[in-house]
Design an enzyme around this catalytic site. Sequence first.
Site, PDB file in Angstrom:
ATOM      1  CG  ASP A  74     -33.433 -56.004  42.537  1.00 54.33           C
ATOM      2  OD1 ASP A  74     -33.473 -57.192  42.931  1.00 54.33           O
ATOM      3  OD2 ASP A  74     -32.503 -55.233  42.799  1.00 54.33           O
ATOM      4  CD  GLU A 129     -37.928 -50.491  33.983  1.00 56.00           C
ATOM      5  OE1 GLU A 129     -37.516 -50.854  32.864  1.00 56.00           O
ATOM      6  OE2 GLU A 129     -37.259 -49.774  34.745  1.00 56.00           O
TER       7      GLU A 129
END
Length: 609
Positions: free
Chosen positions: A219, A242
Amino acid sequence: MTDTSTRESGGMPEPQGFVPAAPAKLGDSGTDVEKAYEYLRRFGYLPNPDLSRTYPLWRSAASFTPEDVTQFDERLKTAVTLFQRAYHLKETGEVDDATIELMKKPRCGFPDVVTEAGIADFTAQGNRWSSDTVSYSHSNFTPDLSVDEVKQTIRAAFDKWGAQIPVNFVEATNGDIRVGFYAGDHADGSAFDNASGVLAHCFFPPPNGGDLAGDCHFDEAESWSVNTPPSGIDLATVALHELGHGLGLAHSDVESAVMFAYYGGARRDLTQDDIDGIRSIYGEKFRWQSLGGQISMPIVANNKDGRLEVFAQGTDGALWHIWQTKPNNGWSSWQSLGGWITQPTVAQNADGRLEVFARGADGALWHIWQKAPNSGWSEWQSLGGVVSMPTVGRNKDGRLEVFAQGTDGALWHIWQKAPNSGWSSWQSLGGWITTPVVASNKDGRLEVFAQGSDSALWHIWQTAPNSGWSSWQSLGGWIRNPAIGTNKDGRLEIFVQGSDNALWHKWQTAPNNGWSDWASLGGWIRNPKVSNNQDGRMEVFVTGGDNSLFHMWQVAPNSGWSAWSGLSGQMIGGPIVGRNQDGRLETFVRGTDAALWHTWQSTPNGVWN
């Protein structure tokens, strides 16, 4: 992932827009009830067609949707209970204060995979990558950090997963896994919210997610940091988490694990739960392989054609050797070169022929050499003297020069009169030294370093290439087992075992120039050895306090250093390190069975074996 830390403004993170502001329970209605429904729907506890399309193997924890999402009914209570069970909260079935506090914490956008029992310690979901080499690429970068900072951080995250499994990760132009920074709705079915909400998400390996399989999105609304401690959101922690999804792991309920859904500050190392999870998918990385023999004092060199060749003393006192049958390839069987030797050292002549020097049974220096590059060997011949701990360097004009400790404790040397040719007589360079090592300055001048009688590091150098010598000078410290490396820019750097058994280093402040102060690199080490990666970064290998192999490396050429990392194994001799023709480093040790063992980088500049 998402963040529980404060932002640079100093305040606590703002809660996500769909987090309820006040408690709610069965029978309540209104906005907070609807926000609880949206939160649980967003993260995997209630049916969600968007998640079903994006993550085909995901299944919602509860299989039914409340009839009215603004009404707190039994269906919503069941979903709340499953959420509380997943994160070890008291199972009240109410959106109580403890539940709201957890929901406020930033977290990974990947949905939780939950059963009636909750979330497993680790959860392996999705398909695995079928190839043992997976490529990755950068779609874009964040203005919060330099391109190099992002690249080094992502590379480090891949390396930590790659250190545990038999998969090689390589950067490519258009990789299997694409890494990028995006804001808001970025057309992948998982829009980002504002800062301190969902920090990132990553997709399972193919066929999950179609063209998005494996891709990792961060983000851009966050303030990304690579500082220690982080000044914003720690990219290293988020990336490590991730990429676990990109390799096939779902969330873990172990709060200390990297794969825990909620971010709690910097967490840059895999826990045993993470390691068990990733190995359940790909298996354990193979580390070491035996080359057999019964040997001691191994040394390694490159033939002219790039093939590595290892020499060692056998149980019969003779010199034995083993070599790659092709560059970057398999190995021959052991063969004897005869003699009765100890303390061997090796160098390559100007014409590429290898030459081995060793202390003979009579204390003299003996040598044996290839009769042609990449070819057979001469008989042993004596170079006289009574010496110990020989080491060999090559002058700028290609002439070999051997240095050793004499019976008077001084440094003595002998040299080829011309490249590939005959030898001078022995001459003394004075001093009172032990464990000499030699290196070439950027301008070609040889420089010898040794431990002095005061245990400090002393050095002596050629005043011009191929020429005479300075007097001895002290570089201070309290040292053992010096090893010399060369930075990509040509500056020499010396590594030693300090009096505290940590690794200490000292470096030239400019090529061919003066020296820095001593600095510690920590650890508890013995027998440091150093080599250069294909990209010029130095990498140091040591015997750890548990007799296993440890290493650390420059994070960029001519730059700072990584933390220590273990390569396992058990040794009673070594390490020594060579570089394959393709640039991959390879390390050899004498194992506890007295055989030669080796491990190697899977790719140049990459992870090990």
